[in-house]
Design a protein around this motif. Structure first.
Motif, PDB file in Angstrom:
ATOM      1  N   UNK A   6      -0.869   5.579  -8.577  1.00 62.68           N
ATOM      2  CA  UNK A   6      -0.687   6.432  -7.390  1.00 62.68           C
ATOM      3  C   UNK A   6      -1.433   5.828  -6.214  1.00 62.68           C
ATOM      4  N   UNK A   7      -2.683   5.413  -6.479  1.00 70.44           N
ATOM      5  CA  UNK A   7      -3.484   4.860  -5.392  1.00 70.44           C
ATOM      6  C   UNK A   7      -2.880   3.576  -4.824  1.00 70.44           C
ATOM      7  N   UNK A   8      -2.281   2.791  -5.691  1.00 64.52           N
ATOM      8  CA  UNK A   8      -1.648   1.547  -5.239  1.00 64.52           C
ATOM      9  C   UNK A   8      -0.531   1.897  -4.255  1.00 64.52           C
ATOM     10  N   UNK A   9       0.178   2.942  -4.640  1.00 62.06           N
ATOM     11  CA  UNK A   9       1.273   3.437  -3.836  1.00 62.06           C
ATOM     12  C   UNK A   9       0.789   3.947  -2.468  1.00 62.06           C
ATOM     13  N   UNK A  10      -0.459   4.420  -2.476  1.00 59.83           N
ATOM     14  CA  UNK A  10      -0.971   5.057  -1.261  1.00 59.83           C
ATOM     15  C   UNK A  10      -1.789   4.091  -0.388  1.00 59.83           C
ATOM     16  N   UNK A  11      -1.808   2.817  -0.785  1.00 57.28           N
ATOM     17  CA  UNK A  11      -2.589   1.810  -0.056  1.00 57.28           C
ATOM     18  C   UNK A  11      -2.248   1.755   1.430  1.00 57.28           C
ATOM     19  N   UNK A 286      -9.828   9.803  -2.565  1.00 52.03           N
ATOM     20  CA  UNK A 286      -9.555   9.860  -1.120  1.00 52.03           C
ATOM     21  C   UNK A 286      -8.079   9.641  -0.739  1.00 52.03           C
ATOM     22  N   UNK A 287      -7.414   8.630  -1.306  1.00 54.10           N
ATOM     23  CA  UNK A 287      -6.011   8.427  -0.897  1.00 54.10           C
ATOM     24  C   UNK A 287      -5.120   9.618  -1.207  1.00 54.10           C
ATOM     25  N   UNK A 288      -5.332  10.261  -2.355  1.00 53.71           N
ATOM     26  CA  UNK A 288      -4.487  11.406  -2.729  1.00 53.71           C
ATOM     27  C   UNK A 288      -4.692  12.569  -1.762  1.00 53.71           C
TER      28      UNK A 288
END
Ligand code: PEP
Ligand code: MG
Length: 336
Positions: A6-11, A286-288
């Motif tokens: 998910x975090x990779x996606x939200x980079x 944080x990204x989520x």
């Protein structure tokens, strides 16, 4: 692994601010302890440090670090985020955070010698630490000092006195440095009821929702047997949080929250609605949180807060929020 994907996606969100669809900016800060946390926080696009847990370095050492050793540790953190604010909490040991070289034996450690209680009883430890923090901020001036486990105004008064003394000593020694802002953690129920008085005396408040939940609900935060009772979405906790925000704002002071709750996207929606001025969390989350809040309006968050404020059952609050956010197509980042 799921989080990593998910975090990779939200980079791509990294350099974007946390702004709601209706234009409300809610700065997202990070909680740090080690230097390794700094890199990760910067990669995630944090707007400051809302909680530097100074005890982490003390726990990794075999003796109390000297003033000059502490200056180096604090300078690294302050420099890494400069000019963004870095909120350094004074030593918060006791309870679930023991120091091998400072053993404490108590039958009820959570209600015993913890946080500010220890450092006020040992001003020599407190003064060395505060001197090191202030010295480390020379030329940077982005230091905020945060006091843990404050249970009444007398402790804040004593701590402020010592911090002023440390600052005065440094000025006399020729160090050119500004007096840091001083904040109070609200994590003991008595501090909720004295939030207005504390806010009047301090520069800012920061809610430690981990301990506040533990003490409001009388549930050990580390005891698996009662884990189901430990719930920061309990109506009583939500009511306390709203009171703290109102108290701080009535005194014209900013209020943040730095417990795990701030890193839960569902809870973050309510914290936005309550009027918190910033949320501080583990950088993993944080990204989520940013992704979700950027897809919400403040107005909608306020409607949700109003809806759940009428509920007396924590489970109902959880399911209502999950359903509402799911209906908006935002379930990707919701915790199970
Ligand atoms: C808290 O109590 O919410 C907090 C942030 O402090 P810690 O978890 O370090 O006790
Ligand atoms: Mg705490």
């Amino acid at each position: 692994e799921e989080e990593r994907l998910i975090n990779k996606d939200l980079d791509s969100l990294r350099s974007l601010p946390c702004v709601t669809l209706d234009g409300h900016h809610l700065p997202l800060w990070v909680n740090t302890g080690l230097l390794a946390d700094v890199k990760r926080a910067q990669q995630r696009g944090a707007e400051g440090v809302g909680l530097y847990r100074s005890e982490v370095a003390f726990m990794g050492s075999s003796r109390f670090p000297s003033e000059s050793e502490q200056v180096l540790m604090y300078r690294e953190q302050l420099q890494a985020f400069h000019p963004l604010p870095v909120t350094m909490r004074t030593l918060d040991i006791g309870g679930d955070k023991p120091l091998s070289y400072f053993p404490i034996k108590e039958s009820n450690p959570y209600l015993g010698w913890r946080g500010i209680r220890i450092t006020l009883d040992h001003p020599e430890i407190f003064l060395v630490q505060v001197r090191a923090m202030i010295k480390a901020s020379a030329g940077l001036n982005n230091l905020h000092i945060l006091l843990p486990m404050i249970s009444g105004v007398h402790e804040l008064d004593d701590a402020q006195h010592l911090i002023h003394r440390a600052w005065g000593e440094l000025i006399n020694e020729g160090v050119d440095v500004q007096m840091p802002k001083i904040g109070v953690m609200i994590e003991v129920p008595s501090a909720v009821y004295q939030a207005k008085e504390l806010a009047r005396m301090a520069d800012f408040l920061s809610v430690g929702s981990n301990d506040l939940t533990q003490y409001l609900l009388a549930v050990d935060r580390n005891n698996a047997r009662v884990a189901a009772l430990y719930d920061y979405l309990h109506p009583a906790v939500l009511m306390a949080l709203k009171e703290v925000v109102c108290a701080a704002h009535a005194e014209g002071k900013p209020v943040s929250i730095c417990g795990e709750m701030a890193g839960d996207p569902v809870a973050a929606v309510l914290l936005l609605a309550m009027g918190f001025d910033s949320l501080s969390m583990n950088s993993t989350h944080l990204p989520k949180v940013k992704w979700l809040l950027r897809k919400m309006t403040l107005e909608h968050a306020q409607e949700l807060l109003e809806e759940v404020s009428a509920m007396d059952n924590p489970q109902l609050i959880h399911s209502t929020l999950n359903l509402a956010l799911g209906n908006l197509g935002l379930s990707k980042v919701l915790n199970p």
